[in-house]
Design an enzyme around this catalytic site. Structure first.
Site, PDB file in Angstrom:
ATOM      1  N   ASP A  28       6.293   6.253  -1.649  1.00  0.00           N
ATOM      2  CA  ASP A  28       5.910   4.843  -1.787  1.00  0.00           C
ATOM      3  C   ASP A  28       5.975   4.103  -0.452  1.00  0.00           C
ATOM      4  O   ASP A  28       6.804   4.434   0.398  1.00  0.00           O
ATOM      5  CB  ASP A  28       6.864   4.191  -2.802  1.00  0.00           C
ATOM      6  CG  ASP A  28       6.310   2.898  -3.340  1.00  0.00           C
ATOM      7  OD1 ASP A  28       5.130   2.593  -3.089  1.00  0.00           O
ATOM      8  OD2 ASP A  28       7.062   2.173  -4.013  1.00  0.00           O
ATOM      9  N   ASN A  76      -2.509   4.120 -11.282  1.00  0.00           N
ATOM     10  CA  ASN A  76      -3.178   3.860  -9.985  1.00  0.00           C
ATOM     11  C   ASN A  76      -4.689   3.659 -10.100  1.00  0.00           C
ATOM     12  O   ASN A  76      -5.326   3.152  -9.173  1.00  0.00           O
ATOM     13  CB  ASN A  76      -2.885   4.980  -8.971  1.00  0.00           C
ATOM     14  CG  ASN A  76      -1.474   4.958  -8.420  1.00  0.00           C
ATOM     15  OD1 ASN A  76      -0.925   5.979  -8.012  1.00  0.00           O
ATOM     16  ND2 ASN A  76      -0.850   3.793  -8.400  1.00  0.00           N
TER      17      ASN A  76
HETATM   18  C1  FPP Z   1       2.113   4.743  -2.845  1.00  0.00           C
HETATM   19  O1  FPP Z   1       2.154   3.785  -1.799  1.00  0.00           O
HETATM   20  C2  FPP Z   1       1.273   5.865  -2.457  1.00  0.00           C
HETATM   21  C3  FPP Z   1       0.170   6.333  -3.133  1.00  0.00           C
HETATM   22  C4  FPP Z   1      -0.311   5.729  -4.404  1.00  0.00           C
HETATM   23  C5  FPP Z   1      -0.643   7.450  -2.624  1.00  0.00           C
HETATM   24  C6  FPP Z   1       0.177   8.604  -2.121  1.00  0.00           C
HETATM   25  C7  FPP Z   1      -0.696   9.584  -1.441  1.00  0.00           C
HETATM   26  C8  FPP Z   1      -0.420  10.186  -0.266  1.00  0.00           C
HETATM   27  C9  FPP Z   1       0.835  10.006   0.495  1.00  0.00           C
HETATM   28  C10 FPP Z   1      -1.363  11.179   0.282  1.00  0.00           C
HETATM   29  C11 FPP Z   1      -0.909  12.534  -0.164  1.00  0.00           C
HETATM   30  C12 FPP Z   1      -1.943  13.550  -0.003  1.00  0.00           C
HETATM   31  C13 FPP Z   1      -2.073  14.646  -0.800  1.00  0.00           C
HETATM   32  C14 FPP Z   1      -3.053  15.687  -0.427  1.00  0.00           C
HETATM   33  C15 FPP Z   1      -1.315  14.871  -2.035  1.00  0.00           C
HETATM   34  P1  FPP Z   1       1.516   2.363  -2.057  1.00  0.00           P
HETATM   35  O2  FPP Z   1       0.075   2.432  -1.765  1.00  0.00           O
HETATM   36  O3  FPP Z   1       1.854   1.915  -3.452  1.00  0.00           O
HETATM   37  O4  FPP Z   1       2.266   1.478  -1.001  1.00  0.00           O
HETATM   38  P2  FPP Z   1       2.707  -0.042  -1.171  1.00  0.00           P
HETATM   39  O5  FPP Z   1       3.708  -0.073  -2.309  1.00  0.00           O
HETATM   40  O6  FPP Z   1       3.341  -0.350   0.147  1.00  0.00           O
HETATM   41  O7  FPP Z   1       1.479  -0.842  -1.439  1.00  0.00           O
END
Ligand code: FPP
Length: 248
Positions: A28, A76
């Site tokens: 996250d 998501n």
């Molecule tokens: C949450 O942070 C993250 C995600 C929803 C996406 C996670 C994906 C990756 C790290 C890429 C991984 C790649 C592979 C190939 C599996 P957020 O967007 O909710 O962050 P925020 O809370 O700061 O908005």
């Protein structure tokens, strides 16, 4: 923490620690990482994908058998279409780009979640990665995509209820083992350690059945900054926990 501790030799230094067999991670904070730098959110996801590669390598170096990461939840889909599309393309590109290296490092890649709703081209890359790495044994990487724990539990209930209805299963035969074997994570041991980055204290519909006895580690570090040192800290903290599983 000295750099010596963090070298590939850290495996030997970790020997004296209790190592988790299976680590689950809620990656996250990608969006906040990007915002802090005045970048678009997608830059955070891109950097997050790089960190995932680093953490898989740590598991291999340190002898952690399984890593399960929450890449995309059923919730998501509610994000802006451009972000959802970017993530789907990022998953596909990562699989294409990293497959050979992961395979040569002995990583077995598996996916959990409802994969049928994903873009067809991503489904093909997923199948290719799973087939190519099926016999690998150095690290088991489980990627949760379009995953929701309540949905997983409901599907399992429905599946077992149907078996009872058609006389294939007696209700009294339903126990924790049978239930576990009907989840997406069938055959995968429950996580010993759950890491959540970015300071949020929520489970967000991730592995609700599987984490009944899991140790939880929350760090304020945002996922794109969660490097080898940060992971090492989490493993050391785990080693200091006293796991009693309800006993004294
Ligand atoms: C949450 O942070 C993250 C995600 C929803 C996406 C996670 C994906 C990756 C790290 C890429 C991984 C790649 C592979 C190939 C599996 P957020 O967007 O909710 O962050 P925020 O809370 O700061 O908005």
């Amino acid at each position: 923490m000295t750099s010596k501790l963090l070298s590939p030799l850290s495996a030997t230094l970790l020997d004296c620690q209790k190592l988790p067999n299976h680590v689950a991670v809620m990656m996250d904070g990608n969006g906040r990482w990007a915002k802090k730098r005045g970048l678009p959110r997608n830059a955070g996801h891109r950097q997050g994908a790089k960190m995932l590669k680093e953490i898989v390598r740590c598991c291999k170096d340190w002898g952690i058998q399984s890593l399960t990461v929450y890449a995309f939840s059923t919730e998501n889909w509610g994000r802006p279409t451009t972000e959802v599309e970017f993530l789907m393309v990022l998953f596909e590109r990562m699989l294409c780009k990293e497959l050979d290296e992961m395979h040569s490092e002995g990583v077995c890649i598996r996916f959990i979640g409802d994969l049928t709703q994903l873009p067809k081209s991503l489904q093909r890359e997923i199948q290719k990665a799973m087939d190519a790495t099926a016999n690998n044994q150095s690290v088991f990487l489980n990627v949760a995509i379009n995953y929701g724990s309540r949905q997983e539990i409901l599907n399992t209930c429905r599946h077992l209820a149907q078996k009872v209805q058609c006389g294939e299963l007696l209700p009294e035969k339903i126990d924790e083992h049978l239930f576990s074997q009907s989840l997406y994570t069938a055959g995968i041991e429950d996580p010993d350690l759950l890491i959540r980055t970015s300071g949020e204290m929520r489970l967000s519909n991730f592995l609700l059945w599987q984490i009944a006895y899991t140790e939880i580690y929350v760090t304020d570090t945002l996922w794109p900054d969660f490097n080898r040192e940060e992971f090492y800290r989490a493993i050391i903290a785990y080693g200091q926990r006293d796991r009693r599983f309800g006993k004294i």
